[in-house]
Scaffold this active site. Structure first.
Site, mmCIF file in Angstrom:
data_model
loop_
_atom_site.group_PDB
_atom_site.id
_atom_site.type_symbol
_atom_site.label_atom_id
_atom_site.label_comp_id
_atom_site.label_asym_id
_atom_site.label_seq_id
_atom_site.Cartn_x
_atom_site.Cartn_y
_atom_site.Cartn_z
ATOM 1 N N LYS A 128 14.033 100.312 18.077
ATOM 2 C CA LYS A 128 14.498 100.419 19.440
ATOM 3 C C LYS A 128 15.444 101.604 19.630
ATOM 4 O O LYS A 128 15.843 102.255 18.623
ATOM 5 C CB LYS A 128 15.508 99.097 19.573
ATOM 6 C CG LYS A 128 16.349 99.179 20.972
ATOM 7 C CD LYS A 128 17.096 97.786 21.057
ATOM 8 C CE LYS A 128 17.815 97.633 22.225
ATOM 9 N NZ LYS A 128 18.871 96.566 22.271
ATOM 10 N N SER A 207 18.201 93.515 25.879
ATOM 11 C CA SER A 207 17.800 94.700 26.351
ATOM 12 C C SER A 207 16.633 95.337 25.284
ATOM 13 O O SER A 207 16.244 96.412 25.304
ATOM 14 C CB SER A 207 19.180 95.753 25.915
ATOM 15 O OG SER A 207 19.498 95.539 24.582
ATOM 16 N N SER A 231 20.062 90.088 23.319
ATOM 17 C CA SER A 231 19.055 91.002 23.427
ATOM 18 C C SER A 231 17.947 91.123 22.284
ATOM 19 O O SER A 231 17.120 91.972 22.468
ATOM 20 C CB SER A 231 20.000 92.605 23.545
ATOM 21 O OG SER A 231 20.575 92.427 24.615
#
Length: 535
Positions: A128, A207, A231
Protein backbone atom coordinates in the site's frame (compact mmCIF):
# COMPACT_ATOMS: atom_id res chain seq x y z
CA UNK A 1 -6.84 2.94 6.80
CA UNK A 2 -10.05 4.19 8.24
CA UNK A 3 -13.74 3.83 7.58
CA UNK A 4 -15.48 6.50 9.63
CA UNK A 5 -18.83 5.27 11.03
CA UNK A 6 -20.91 8.20 9.75
CA UNK A 7 -18.56 9.24 7.01
CA UNK A 8 -17.50 5.68 6.22
CA UNK A 9 -14.70 4.11 4.20
CA UNK A 10 -12.91 3.22 5.48
CA UNK A 11 6.95 12.79 -7.02
CA UNK A 12 9.47 12.32 -9.16
CA UNK A 13 9.05 9.32 -11.42
CA UNK A 14 11.59 7.12 -13.09
CA UNK A 15 10.78 6.04 -16.62
CA UNK A 16 9.72 2.59 -15.48
CA UNK A 17 7.56 3.94 -12.68
CA UNK A 18 5.95 6.45 -14.98
CA UNK A 19 5.15 3.58 -17.28
CA UNK A 20 2.73 2.14 -14.77
CA UNK A 21 1.19 5.18 -13.05
CA UNK A 22 -2.48 5.41 -13.78
CA UNK A 23 -4.20 8.39 -15.35
CA UNK A 24 -5.50 10.71 -12.66
CA UNK A 25 -7.06 14.15 -12.30
CA UNK A 26 -3.73 15.56 -11.15
CA UNK A 27 -2.29 15.07 -14.61
CA UNK A 28 0.01 12.12 -13.92
CA UNK A 29 -0.51 9.43 -16.52
CA UNK A 30 1.30 6.44 -17.90
CA UNK A 31 1.50 3.64 -20.39
CA UNK A 32 2.03 -0.02 -19.42
CA UNK A 33 5.44 -0.88 -17.95
CA UNK A 34 8.30 -1.21 -20.43
CA UNK A 35 9.87 -4.36 -19.05
CA UNK A 36 7.22 -6.83 -20.36
CA UNK A 37 7.13 -7.47 -24.11
CA UNK A 38 3.73 -9.11 -24.49
CA UNK A 39 1.01 -6.97 -26.02
CA UNK A 40 -1.56 -6.05 -23.30
CA UNK A 41 -4.50 -7.32 -25.34
CA UNK A 42 -2.78 -10.66 -25.94
CA UNK A 43 -1.84 -10.94 -22.27
CA UNK A 44 -5.42 -10.22 -21.24
CA UNK A 45 -6.85 -12.79 -23.67
CA UNK A 46 -4.45 -15.61 -22.81
CA UNK A 47 -5.02 -17.65 -19.63
CA UNK A 48 -2.76 -16.43 -16.84
CA UNK A 49 -0.28 -19.17 -16.03
CA UNK A 50 -0.17 -18.34 -12.30
CA UNK A 51 -3.84 -17.58 -11.68
CA UNK A 52 -4.89 -18.35 -8.10
CA UNK A 53 -1.48 -19.86 -7.31
CA UNK A 54 -0.71 -19.98 -3.59
CA UNK A 55 2.66 -19.04 -2.14
CA UNK A 56 3.45 -22.68 -1.30
CA UNK A 57 2.61 -23.75 -4.85
CA UNK A 58 4.82 -21.08 -6.39
CA UNK A 59 7.61 -21.96 -3.98
CA UNK A 60 7.37 -25.65 -4.90
CA UNK A 61 7.57 -24.84 -8.61
CA UNK A 62 10.66 -22.70 -8.06
CA UNK A 63 12.23 -25.40 -5.91
CA UNK A 64 11.60 -27.94 -8.68
CA UNK A 65 13.25 -25.68 -11.25
CA UNK A 66 10.00 -25.21 -13.19
CA UNK A 67 9.80 -21.50 -12.43
CA UNK A 68 12.07 -18.60 -11.53
CA UNK A 69 11.28 -15.52 -9.52
CA UNK A 70 12.22 -13.36 -12.50
CA UNK A 71 9.75 -15.20 -14.75
CA UNK A 72 7.03 -14.89 -12.13
CA UNK A 73 7.73 -11.21 -11.53
CA UNK A 74 7.69 -10.50 -15.25
CA UNK A 75 4.38 -12.34 -15.60
CA UNK A 76 2.79 -10.14 -12.96
CA UNK A 77 4.18 -7.02 -14.64
CA UNK A 78 2.61 -8.12 -17.92
CA UNK A 79 -0.71 -8.78 -16.24
CA UNK A 80 -0.62 -5.36 -14.57
CA UNK A 81 -0.03 -3.82 -17.99
CA UNK A 82 -2.94 -5.75 -19.47
CA UNK A 83 -5.56 -5.27 -16.76
CA UNK A 84 -4.56 -2.31 -14.64
CA UNK A 85 -3.68 0.34 -17.22
CA UNK A 86 -5.45 -1.32 -20.15
CA UNK A 87 -8.44 -3.64 -20.30
CA UNK A 88 -10.80 -2.97 -17.37
CA UNK A 89 -8.39 -0.30 -16.04
CA UNK A 90 -8.53 -1.45 -12.44
CA UNK A 91 -6.11 1.24 -11.27
CA UNK A 92 -4.96 -0.91 -8.38
CA UNK A 93 -1.24 -0.22 -8.85
CA UNK A 94 0.07 3.30 -8.38
CA UNK A 95 3.79 2.70 -8.99
CA UNK A 96 6.16 -0.10 -9.98
CA UNK A 97 9.46 -0.89 -8.34
CA UNK A 98 12.08 -0.20 -11.04
CA UNK A 99 14.33 -2.77 -9.34
CA UNK A 100 11.74 -5.57 -9.25
CA UNK A 101 13.23 -7.70 -12.06
CA UNK A 102 16.76 -7.14 -10.78
CA UNK A 103 15.74 -8.11 -7.26
CA UNK A 104 13.98 -11.21 -8.58
CA UNK A 105 17.11 -12.23 -10.48
CA UNK A 106 19.12 -11.89 -7.27
CA UNK A 107 16.68 -14.17 -5.44
CA UNK A 108 17.10 -16.70 -8.26
CA UNK A 109 20.87 -16.52 -7.92
CA UNK A 110 20.59 -17.09 -4.18
CA UNK A 111 18.38 -20.11 -4.79
CA UNK A 112 20.88 -21.56 -7.24
CA UNK A 113 23.66 -21.11 -4.67
CA UNK A 114 21.62 -22.90 -2.00
CA UNK A 115 20.55 -19.87 0.01
CA UNK A 116 16.81 -19.85 0.71
CA UNK A 117 15.54 -17.10 2.97
CA UNK A 118 12.14 -18.65 3.72
CA UNK A 119 8.65 -19.35 2.31
CA UNK A 120 8.47 -15.92 0.62
CA UNK A 121 11.79 -16.31 -1.23
CA UNK A 122 11.24 -14.87 -4.71
CA UNK A 123 7.54 -14.12 -4.16
CA UNK A 124 6.34 -10.74 -5.58
CA UNK A 125 4.55 -8.50 -3.05
CA UNK A 126 2.64 -5.25 -3.53
CA UNK A 127 2.63 -2.60 -0.77
CA UNK A 128 0.00 0.00 0.00
CA UNK A 129 1.31 3.46 -0.89
CA UNK A 130 1.51 4.67 2.69
CA UNK A 131 4.36 2.23 3.41
CA UNK A 132 7.94 3.35 2.81
CA UNK A 133 9.84 1.25 0.27
CA UNK A 134 12.93 2.51 -1.56
CA UNK A 135 13.42 3.58 -4.28
CA UNK A 136 9.71 4.30 -4.75
CA UNK A 137 7.65 7.26 -3.62
CA UNK A 138 5.48 7.15 -0.50
CA UNK A 139 2.57 9.55 -0.86
CA UNK A 140 -0.64 8.08 0.61
CA UNK A 141 -2.03 8.94 -2.83
CA UNK A 142 -1.58 12.68 -2.29
CA UNK A 143 0.20 15.04 -4.67
CA UNK A 144 1.30 16.96 -1.57
CA UNK A 145 4.02 14.37 -0.93
CA UNK A 146 5.41 14.37 -4.47
CA UNK A 147 9.13 13.67 -4.37
CA UNK A 148 9.16 11.88 -1.01
CA UNK A 149 11.33 8.76 -1.41
CA UNK A 150 12.12 7.52 2.10
CA UNK A 151 14.07 4.48 3.21
CA UNK A 152 12.31 1.17 3.82
CA UNK A 153 9.74 0.73 6.55
CA UNK A 154 10.60 -1.92 9.15
CA UNK A 155 8.12 -4.41 7.69
CA UNK A 156 9.60 -3.90 4.20
CA UNK A 157 13.04 -4.76 5.56
CA UNK A 158 11.47 -7.87 7.07
CA UNK A 159 9.95 -8.80 3.72
CA UNK A 160 13.24 -8.32 1.90
CA UNK A 161 15.08 -10.36 4.55
CA UNK A 162 12.50 -13.10 3.99
CA UNK A 163 13.34 -13.08 0.29
CA UNK A 164 10.23 -11.33 -1.03
CA UNK A 165 10.42 -9.21 -4.19
CA UNK A 166 8.80 -5.80 -3.79
CA UNK A 167 6.75 -5.49 -6.98
CA UNK A 168 5.43 -1.98 -6.45
CA UNK A 169 2.92 0.20 -4.64
CA UNK A 170 -0.86 -0.17 -4.55
CA UNK A 171 -3.36 2.66 -4.88
CA UNK A 172 -5.48 3.56 -1.86
CA UNK A 173 -8.12 5.90 -0.57
CA UNK A 174 -6.13 9.14 -0.29
CA UNK A 175 -4.58 9.72 3.15
CA UNK A 176 -5.92 6.25 3.99
CA UNK A 177 -9.45 7.70 3.90
CA UNK A 178 -8.79 10.25 6.61
CA UNK A 179 -9.38 13.42 4.63
CA UNK A 180 -13.00 14.27 3.83
CA UNK A 181 -16.40 13.47 5.29
CA UNK A 182 -17.99 12.35 2.01
CA UNK A 183 -15.00 10.46 0.66
CA UNK A 184 -14.99 8.04 -2.26
CA UNK A 185 -13.25 4.80 -1.36
CA UNK A 186 -10.34 3.83 -3.59
CA UNK A 187 -9.82 7.32 -5.04
CA UNK A 188 -6.59 9.29 -4.74
CA UNK A 189 -5.40 12.32 -6.64
CA UNK A 190 -2.25 10.49 -7.60
CA UNK A 191 -3.74 7.13 -8.59
CA UNK A 192 -7.29 7.88 -9.69
CA UNK A 193 -10.19 5.55 -8.91
CA UNK A 194 -9.48 1.92 -8.09
CA UNK A 195 -12.24 -0.32 -9.45
CA UNK A 196 -13.77 -3.54 -8.17
CA UNK A 197 -12.66 -6.42 -10.43
CA UNK A 198 -16.01 -8.20 -10.09
CA UNK A 199 -17.90 -5.17 -11.38
CA UNK A 200 -15.63 -2.27 -12.36
CA UNK A 201 -18.31 0.37 -11.82
CA UNK A 202 -18.55 -0.69 -8.19
CA UNK A 203 -16.52 0.30 -5.14
CA UNK A 204 -13.44 -1.62 -3.96
CA UNK A 205 -14.03 -0.30 -0.41
CA UNK A 206 -11.04 1.24 1.33
CA UNK A 207 -8.62 2.32 2.24
CA UNK A 208 -6.42 -0.62 1.18
CA UNK A 209 -8.34 -0.68 -2.09
CA UNK A 210 -5.51 -1.35 -4.51
CA UNK A 211 -3.95 -3.97 -2.24
CA UNK A 212 -7.16 -6.03 -2.26
CA UNK A 213 -8.05 -5.50 -5.93
CA UNK A 214 -4.56 -6.43 -7.09
CA UNK A 215 -4.56 -9.72 -5.20
CA UNK A 216 -8.10 -10.56 -6.28
CA UNK A 217 -7.25 -9.86 -9.93
CA UNK A 218 -4.00 -11.88 -9.70
CA UNK A 219 -1.81 -8.83 -10.29
CA UNK A 220 0.46 -9.98 -7.44
CA UNK A 221 0.94 -13.06 -5.33
CA UNK A 222 0.16 -11.24 -2.06
CA UNK A 223 -0.05 -7.68 -0.78
CA UNK A 224 0.21 -5.59 2.37
CA UNK A 225 -2.55 -3.24 3.48
CA UNK A 226 -3.01 -1.10 6.57
CA UNK A 227 -6.02 -0.62 8.81
CA UNK A 228 -7.22 1.87 11.35
CA UNK A 229 -10.87 0.81 11.24
CA UNK A 230 -11.89 -1.60 8.48
CA UNK A 231 -9.33 -0.72 5.84
CA UNK A 232 -7.92 -4.24 5.46
CA UNK A 233 -10.98 -6.39 6.08
CA UNK A 234 -13.58 -4.32 4.19
CA UNK A 235 -11.71 -4.23 0.84
CA UNK A 236 -10.75 -7.87 1.34
CA UNK A 237 -14.41 -8.83 1.75
CA UNK A 238 -15.85 -6.90 -1.20
CA UNK A 239 -13.04 -8.05 -3.50
CA UNK A 240 -13.32 -11.72 -2.57
CA UNK A 241 -9.99 -12.24 -0.79
CA UNK A 242 -8.59 -12.85 2.70
CA UNK A 243 -7.67 -9.91 4.91
CA UNK A 244 -5.90 -10.26 8.25
CA UNK A 245 -5.76 -7.26 10.60
CA UNK A 246 -3.31 -8.13 13.38
CA UNK A 247 -3.34 -7.06 17.00
CA UNK A 248 -1.88 -3.56 17.28
CA UNK A 249 1.78 -4.12 18.16
CA UNK A 250 2.26 -7.43 16.37
CA UNK A 251 3.63 -5.72 13.24
CA UNK A 252 5.70 -2.53 13.40
CA UNK A 253 4.22 0.70 12.03
CA UNK A 254 7.63 2.36 11.69
CA UNK A 255 7.92 3.93 8.24
CA UNK A 256 4.17 4.02 7.58
CA UNK A 257 2.20 7.26 7.17
CA UNK A 258 0.00 7.18 10.28
CA UNK A 259 -3.52 7.99 11.34
CA UNK A 260 -3.63 6.59 14.87
CA UNK A 261 -0.90 4.93 16.92
CA UNK A 262 -3.69 3.41 19.04
CA UNK A 263 -5.35 1.62 16.11
CA UNK A 264 -3.05 1.54 13.05
CA UNK A 265 -1.59 -1.76 11.92
CA UNK A 266 -0.33 -3.23 8.65
CA UNK A 267 -1.42 -6.70 7.66
CA UNK A 268 -1.60 -9.20 4.78
CA UNK A 269 -4.19 -9.31 2.02
CA UNK A 270 -4.05 -12.61 0.16
CA UNK A 271 -6.18 -15.12 -1.74
CA UNK A 272 -5.95 -17.79 0.98
CA UNK A 273 -5.60 -18.04 4.74
CA UNK A 274 -2.40 -20.06 4.26
CA UNK A 275 -0.81 -17.20 2.35
CA UNK A 276 -1.89 -14.71 5.02
CA UNK A 277 -0.23 -16.88 7.66
CA UNK A 278 2.99 -17.05 5.65
CA UNK A 279 3.10 -13.27 5.17
CA UNK A 280 2.30 -12.56 8.82
CA UNK A 281 5.13 -14.87 9.87
CA UNK A 282 7.53 -12.76 7.80
CA UNK A 283 6.43 -9.30 8.95
CA UNK A 284 5.58 -9.78 12.65
CA UNK A 285 8.21 -8.95 15.25
CA UNK A 286 9.52 -6.47 17.77
CA UNK A 287 10.93 -3.15 16.61
CA UNK A 288 12.57 -0.64 18.93
CA UNK A 289 11.24 2.17 16.71
CA UNK A 290 7.62 1.18 17.48
CA UNK A 291 7.01 0.94 21.24
CA UNK A 292 3.71 -0.89 20.67
CA UNK A 293 5.64 -3.98 19.60
CA UNK A 294 7.20 -4.21 23.06
CA UNK A 295 3.82 -5.37 24.39
CA UNK A 296 3.95 -8.53 22.27
CA UNK A 297 3.79 -11.57 24.58
CA UNK A 298 6.05 -14.59 24.25
CA UNK A 299 8.25 -15.11 21.23
CA UNK A 300 8.84 -12.25 18.81
CA UNK A 301 9.00 -14.78 15.98
CA UNK A 302 6.21 -17.29 15.45
CA UNK A 303 5.35 -19.59 12.54
CA UNK A 304 1.67 -18.92 11.93
CA UNK A 305 1.56 -21.54 9.18
CA UNK A 306 1.82 -24.16 11.93
CA UNK A 307 -1.81 -23.34 12.76
CA UNK A 308 -3.20 -24.32 9.35
CA UNK A 309 -5.32 -27.12 10.75
CA UNK A 310 -8.25 -28.23 8.55
CA UNK A 311 -9.89 -29.70 11.65
CA UNK A 312 -9.39 -26.53 13.65
CA UNK A 313 -13.10 -25.85 14.23
CA UNK A 314 -13.70 -29.09 16.10
CA UNK A 315 -14.57 -28.31 19.70
CA UNK A 316 -14.54 -24.54 19.15
CA UNK A 317 -17.21 -22.24 20.56
CA UNK A 318 -18.13 -19.51 18.08
CA UNK A 319 -20.29 -16.51 18.97
CA UNK A 320 -22.49 -15.19 16.15
CA UNK A 321 -23.04 -11.47 16.52
CA UNK A 322 -26.55 -10.21 15.95
CA UNK A 323 -26.08 -7.95 12.90
CA UNK A 324 -28.44 -6.01 10.62
CA UNK A 325 -26.23 -7.18 7.74
CA UNK A 326 -27.71 -10.67 8.13
CA UNK A 327 -31.13 -9.23 7.24
CA UNK A 328 -29.98 -8.25 3.76
CA UNK A 329 -31.29 -10.47 0.97
CA UNK A 330 -28.65 -12.96 -0.07
CA UNK A 331 -26.39 -12.32 2.91
CA UNK A 332 -28.93 -13.99 5.18
CA UNK A 333 -28.69 -17.18 3.12
CA UNK A 334 -24.88 -17.06 2.99
CA UNK A 335 -24.67 -16.53 6.74
CA UNK A 336 -26.97 -19.45 7.48
CA UNK A 337 -24.88 -21.67 5.21
CA UNK A 338 -21.71 -20.50 6.99
CA UNK A 339 -23.16 -21.34 10.40
CA UNK A 340 -24.23 -24.76 9.16
CA UNK A 341 -20.67 -25.39 7.98
CA UNK A 342 -19.25 -24.29 11.33
CA UNK A 343 -21.54 -26.77 13.09
CA UNK A 344 -20.74 -29.60 10.67
CA UNK A 345 -17.04 -28.94 11.31
CA UNK A 346 -17.58 -29.63 15.01
CA UNK A 347 -18.02 -26.10 16.38
CA UNK A 348 -20.69 -25.02 18.84
CA UNK A 349 -22.46 -21.91 17.54
CA UNK A 350 -23.85 -19.47 20.10
CA UNK A 351 -26.01 -16.44 19.27
CA UNK A 352 -24.79 -13.31 21.08
CA UNK A 353 -26.01 -9.69 21.12
CA UNK A 354 -24.55 -7.10 18.81
CA UNK A 355 -21.74 -4.81 19.95
CA UNK A 356 -23.03 -1.25 20.14
CA UNK A 357 -20.70 1.10 18.23
CA UNK A 358 -22.43 4.11 19.75
CA UNK A 359 -20.57 3.35 22.98
CA UNK A 360 -17.22 4.25 21.43
CA UNK A 361 -17.85 6.00 18.10
CA UNK A 362 -17.65 9.61 19.32
CA UNK A 363 -14.66 8.88 21.55
CA UNK A 364 -12.89 7.19 18.65
CA UNK A 365 -13.37 10.21 16.41
CA UNK A 366 -11.97 12.51 19.10
CA UNK A 367 -8.98 10.23 19.59
CA UNK A 368 -8.27 10.09 15.83
CA UNK A 369 -8.30 13.87 15.47
CA UNK A 370 -5.59 14.24 18.10
CA UNK A 371 -3.46 11.26 17.05
CA UNK A 372 -3.55 12.00 13.31
CA UNK A 373 -2.11 15.47 13.70
CA UNK A 374 0.62 14.39 16.13
CA UNK A 375 1.55 11.26 14.21
CA UNK A 376 1.51 12.77 10.74
CA UNK A 377 3.69 15.74 11.66
CA UNK A 378 6.15 13.42 13.39
CA UNK A 379 6.33 11.29 10.23
CA UNK A 380 6.74 14.32 7.92
CA UNK A 381 9.61 15.69 10.00
CA UNK A 382 11.41 12.39 10.41
CA UNK A 383 11.34 11.45 6.72
CA UNK A 384 12.04 15.02 5.52
CA UNK A 385 8.84 15.33 3.51
CA UNK A 386 8.33 18.33 1.19
CA UNK A 387 5.65 19.56 3.65
CA UNK A 388 6.19 19.31 7.40
CA UNK A 389 2.88 20.31 9.04
CA UNK A 390 -0.80 19.46 8.69
CA UNK A 391 -1.76 23.10 7.93
CA UNK A 392 0.73 23.01 5.04
CA UNK A 393 -0.97 19.89 3.66
CA UNK A 394 -4.37 21.59 3.94
CA UNK A 395 -3.04 24.68 2.18
CA UNK A 396 -1.54 22.55 -0.60
CA UNK A 397 -4.90 20.88 -1.20
CA UNK A 398 -6.64 24.25 -1.34
CA UNK A 399 -4.08 25.61 -3.79
CA UNK A 400 -4.41 22.50 -5.98
CA UNK A 401 -8.14 22.02 -5.55
CA UNK A 402 -8.74 21.02 -9.17
CA UNK A 403 -6.51 17.97 -8.69
CA UNK A 404 -7.01 17.24 -4.99
CA UNK A 405 -10.57 18.30 -4.18
CA UNK A 406 -12.73 17.57 -7.24
CA UNK A 407 -14.84 14.88 -5.52
CA UNK A 408 -14.85 15.67 -1.79
CA UNK A 409 -13.29 18.00 0.74
CA UNK A 410 -10.80 17.80 3.60
CA UNK A 411 -12.97 18.32 6.66
CA UNK A 412 -11.19 15.65 8.70
CA UNK A 413 -7.80 17.24 8.05
CA UNK A 414 -9.15 20.64 9.06
CA UNK A 415 -10.70 19.29 12.26
CA UNK A 416 -7.49 17.47 13.16
CA UNK A 417 -5.45 20.64 12.61
CA UNK A 418 -7.48 22.29 15.37
CA UNK A 419 -6.82 19.50 17.88
CA UNK A 420 -4.63 20.10 20.89
CA UNK A 421 -1.72 18.05 22.18
CA UNK A 422 -1.73 14.45 23.35
CA UNK A 423 -1.62 15.76 26.90
CA UNK A 424 -5.11 17.17 26.53
CA UNK A 425 -7.48 15.72 29.17
CA UNK A 426 -10.26 15.35 26.60
CA UNK A 427 -8.03 13.22 24.38
CA UNK A 428 -6.87 10.99 27.24
CA UNK A 429 -10.45 10.44 28.37
CA UNK A 430 -11.64 9.67 24.82
CA UNK A 431 -8.86 7.15 24.20
CA UNK A 432 -9.50 5.38 27.49
CA UNK A 433 -13.25 5.22 26.86
CA UNK A 434 -13.00 4.00 23.28
CA UNK A 435 -10.59 1.19 24.01
CA UNK A 436 -12.43 0.09 27.17
CA UNK A 437 -15.90 0.02 25.59
CA UNK A 438 -14.77 -1.80 22.44
CA UNK A 439 -12.32 -4.13 24.16
CA UNK A 440 -12.76 -4.98 27.83
CA UNK A 441 -16.49 -4.23 27.97
CA UNK A 442 -17.15 -5.20 24.36
CA UNK A 443 -15.36 -8.14 22.72
CA UNK A 444 -13.76 -9.46 25.92
CA UNK A 445 -17.04 -9.35 27.85
CA UNK A 446 -18.83 -11.41 25.20
CA UNK A 447 -16.01 -13.93 24.95
CA UNK A 448 -15.95 -14.40 28.73
CA UNK A 449 -19.71 -14.51 29.23
CA UNK A 450 -20.22 -17.25 26.64
CA UNK A 451 -16.81 -18.98 26.90
CA UNK A 452 -16.09 -18.32 23.23
CA UNK A 453 -13.01 -18.81 21.06
CA UNK A 454 -14.07 -16.11 18.60
CA UNK A 455 -16.90 -13.97 17.29
CA UNK A 456 -18.20 -14.06 13.71
CA UNK A 457 -20.40 -11.82 11.58
CA UNK A 458 -20.59 -10.68 7.95
CA UNK A 459 -17.58 -8.41 7.38
CA UNK A 460 -19.67 -5.87 5.48
CA UNK A 461 -22.30 -5.88 2.72
CA UNK A 462 -21.68 -6.19 -0.99
CA UNK A 463 -19.91 -3.50 -3.02
CA UNK A 464 -21.92 -0.45 -4.06
CA UNK A 465 -21.83 1.67 -7.23
CA UNK A 466 -19.05 4.25 -7.33
CA UNK A 467 -20.51 7.75 -7.10
CA UNK A 468 -18.74 10.85 -8.36
CA UNK A 469 -20.19 12.94 -5.54
CA UNK A 470 -21.81 12.42 -2.16
CA UNK A 471 -19.43 9.75 -0.94
CA UNK A 472 -19.95 6.01 -0.52
CA UNK A 473 -23.25 4.18 -0.09
CA UNK A 474 -21.58 2.19 2.67
CA UNK A 475 -23.70 -0.78 3.87
CA UNK A 476 -22.17 -0.97 7.37
CA UNK A 477 -19.58 -3.29 8.87
CA UNK A 478 -18.85 -5.61 11.80
CA UNK A 479 -15.20 -4.81 12.41
CA UNK A 480 -15.12 -1.55 14.35
CA UNK A 481 -14.93 -3.10 17.82
CA UNK A 482 -11.81 -5.11 16.97
CA UNK A 483 -10.25 -2.07 15.30
CA UNK A 484 -10.86 0.31 18.20
CA UNK A 485 -9.81 -2.24 20.82
CA UNK A 486 -6.64 -3.01 18.84
CA UNK A 487 -7.65 -6.67 18.54
CA UNK A 488 -7.20 -9.01 15.54
CA UNK A 489 -9.80 -9.73 12.86
CA UNK A 490 -9.75 -12.04 9.85
CA UNK A 491 -12.08 -11.79 6.84
CA UNK A 492 -12.51 -14.95 4.75
CA UNK A 493 -14.61 -15.24 1.56
CA UNK A 494 -18.13 -16.50 2.41
CA UNK A 495 -19.81 -16.47 -1.00
CA UNK A 496 -21.43 -14.14 -3.51
CA UNK A 497 -24.66 -12.18 -3.81
CA UNK A 498 -25.62 -11.21 -7.35
CA UNK A 499 -22.03 -11.93 -8.41
CA UNK A 500 -20.46 -9.71 -5.72
CA UNK A 501 -18.31 -11.21 -2.92
CA UNK A 502 -19.20 -11.25 0.77
CA UNK A 503 -16.80 -12.01 3.62
CA UNK A 504 -17.15 -13.74 6.99
CA UNK A 505 -15.31 -11.94 9.80
CA UNK A 506 -13.61 -13.78 12.67
CA UNK A 507 -12.67 -11.62 15.71
CA UNK A 508 -10.90 -12.43 18.95
CA UNK A 509 -9.16 -10.82 21.90
CA UNK A 510 -5.61 -9.47 21.69
CA UNK A 511 -2.84 -11.76 20.39
CA UNK A 512 -5.18 -14.53 19.26
CA UNK A 513 -4.01 -14.56 15.65
CA UNK A 514 -2.97 -18.24 15.87
CA UNK A 515 -6.48 -19.28 16.91
CA UNK A 516 -8.20 -17.05 14.34
CA UNK A 517 -5.98 -18.44 11.60
CA UNK A 518 -6.82 -21.97 12.71
CA UNK A 519 -10.57 -21.26 12.70
CA UNK A 520 -10.53 -19.27 9.47
CA UNK A 521 -8.44 -21.87 7.65
CA UNK A 522 -10.74 -24.72 8.71
CA UNK A 523 -13.77 -22.75 7.52
CA UNK A 524 -12.06 -21.82 4.24
CA UNK A 525 -11.08 -25.41 3.50
CA UNK A 526 -14.65 -26.61 3.99
CA UNK A 527 -16.26 -23.94 1.84
CA UNK A 528 -13.67 -22.83 -0.74
CA UNK A 529 -15.96 -19.88 -1.39
CA UNK A 530 -13.55 -17.67 -3.32
CA UNK A 531 -14.25 -17.40 -7.02
CA UNK A 532 -11.85 -15.26 -9.06
CA UNK A 533 -13.33 -12.22 -10.81
CA UNK A 534 -14.46 -12.67 -14.43
CA UNK A 535 -11.53 -10.86 -16.02
Amino acid sequence: MRIVPKLHPCFRLSSVLAALLLACPGGLSAAPPRAPTAHPAAAAAAPFAYAEAEVADLQARMLAGELTSRTLTRAYLERIAALDRAGPRLRAVIELNPDALKDAAQRDQERRSGRLRGPLHGIPVLLKDNINAAPMSTTAGSLALAGLRPDDAFLVRRLREAGAVILGKANLSEWANYRGEDSTSGWSARGGQTRNPYRPGYSPCGSSSGSAVAVSANLAAVSIGTETDGSIVCPAAVNGVVGLKPTVGLVSRDGIIPISFSQDTPGPITRTVADAAAVLTAIAGRDDADPATATMPGRAVYDYTARLNPDGLRGARIGVLDSPLTQRPGIDTLMQHALDELRRAGATVVRVPALDERQWADAEQTMLRFEFKAGLERYLRRWKAPLRTLPQVIAFNTEHAAQELPLFGQELLEASAQAGTLGDAGYIQARTQARRMAGEQGIDALLRAHQLDALVAPTTGTAWPIARSGGDAFPGGSYSAAAVAGYPSLSVPMGHVDGLPVGLLFMGTAWTEPRLIELGYAYEQRTMARRPPPL
